[in-house]
Enzyme design. Structure first.
Site, PDB file in Angstrom:
ATOM      1  N   HIS A  46      -2.666   6.566  -0.379  1.00  0.00           N
ATOM      2  CA  HIS A  46      -2.498   7.216  -1.604  1.00  0.00           C
ATOM      3  C   HIS A  46      -3.699   7.201  -2.320  1.00  0.00           C
ATOM      4  CE1 HIS A  46       1.798   4.670  -1.580  1.00  0.00           C
ATOM      5  NE2 HIS A  46       1.949   5.952  -1.273  1.00  0.00           N
ATOM      6  N   LYS A  70      15.310   3.240  -2.694  1.00  0.00           N
ATOM      7  CA  LYS A  70      14.390   2.562  -1.267  1.00  0.00           C
ATOM      8  C   LYS A  70      14.823   1.010  -1.266  1.00  0.00           C
ATOM      9  CE  LYS A  70      11.032   5.796   0.015  1.00  0.00           C
ATOM     10  NZ  LYS A  70       9.488   6.068   0.320  1.00  0.00           N
ATOM     11  N   ARG A 120       0.689  13.046   6.772  1.00  0.00           N
ATOM     12  CA  ARG A 120      -0.062  12.337   7.378  1.00  0.00           C
ATOM     13  C   ARG A 120       0.110  12.674   8.977  1.00  0.00           C
ATOM     14  NH1 ARG A 120       2.842   6.919   5.268  1.00  0.00           N
ATOM     15  NH2 ARG A 120       4.532   8.556   5.523  1.00  0.00           N
ATOM     16  N   SER A 158       3.648   2.591   2.700  1.00  0.00           N
ATOM     17  CA  SER A 158       3.992   1.303   1.751  1.00  0.00           C
ATOM     18  C   SER A 158       5.056   0.518   2.597  1.00  0.00           C
ATOM     19  CB  SER A 158       4.623   1.846   0.575  1.00  0.00           C
ATOM     20  OG  SER A 158       3.748   2.552  -0.422  1.00  0.00           O
TER      21      SER A 158
END
Ligand code: PNS
Length: 191
Positions: A46, A70, A120, A158
């Site tokens: 990030h 989430k 990514r 994460s």
């Protein structure tokens, strides 16, 4: 003799208005972008993207989604806000905010003309494309900018960091030092 700067600005403004871009052009052509996410926790990936984004826009707002679906968060939203503020303290044009509801509404409130997202790997692309297209449907004037983080962060997420940390694995080289400290406080002995 060329046109004066004022006359040129007036011409540009007229062109933007004609094309329906006026809403964003009013802010003296300053480019503000939103970098939205859950950031639970902030990772080096990030941070890498924040640095890259901050180089190409005038103002970058890192925006934490408050009502994320989430699962159980590791850090509260105020903790995440603080950790991002600490880690980006050196960047003059980066601010941190929180939002809920639609991202396009938040972007409009902020006067931002772009959303920054990191890609990514190809596996990110499908989901990101869907989100970008949905956001474009909701607000055709808001653009999505995709940037790639440094290749050494291509596997950092994460979700994985949380999983590894919770099982006692070492994630200290994958998150900024202030996040390592906060992780230690969450569960001394781990990290
Ligand atoms: O870090 P994340 O979880 O990948 O970020 C996802 C986020 C926060 C960018 C996305 O869930 C979002 O924008 N949520 C706000 C709700 C919204 O605007 N939904 C419509 C766009 S698909």
């Amino acid at each position: 003799m060329g046109h004066s700067a004022n006359a040129l600005n007036a011409q540009h403004r007229a062109k933007f208005r004609k094309r329906g871009w006026g809403r964003y052009a009013l802010c003296a052509m300053q480019t503000k972008a939103i970098y939205p996410g859950t950031f639970d926790p902030l990772t080096n990936g990030h941070l890498d993207l924040i640095m890259r984004g901050a180089k190409i826009v005038d103002e970058l707002v890192v925006a934490i989604l408050r009502n994320s679906e989430k699962g159980t968060p590791l850090f509260t939203v105020p903790e995440r806000e603080e950790m991002i503020r600490e880690a980006t303290a050196g960047y003059g044009n980066v601010t941190v905010a929180t939002f809920d509801g639609l991202l396009v509404d938040f972007a409009r409130q902020q006067g931002a003309k772009a959303v920054l997202r990191g890609i990514r790997a190809i596996s990110d692309y499908e989901y990101e494309l869907q989100m970008a297209m949905m956001n474009r449907k909701l607000d055709p004037e808001l653009e999505t900018l995709f940037m790639m983080p440094g290749e050494k962060y291509t596997y950092v997420s994460s979700r994985l960091i949380k999983g590894v940390f919770e099982l006692g694995g070492d994630v200290s080289s994958l998150v900024p030092p202030n996040v390592v400290e906060r992780l230690k406080r969450k569960a001394p002995g781990k990290v």
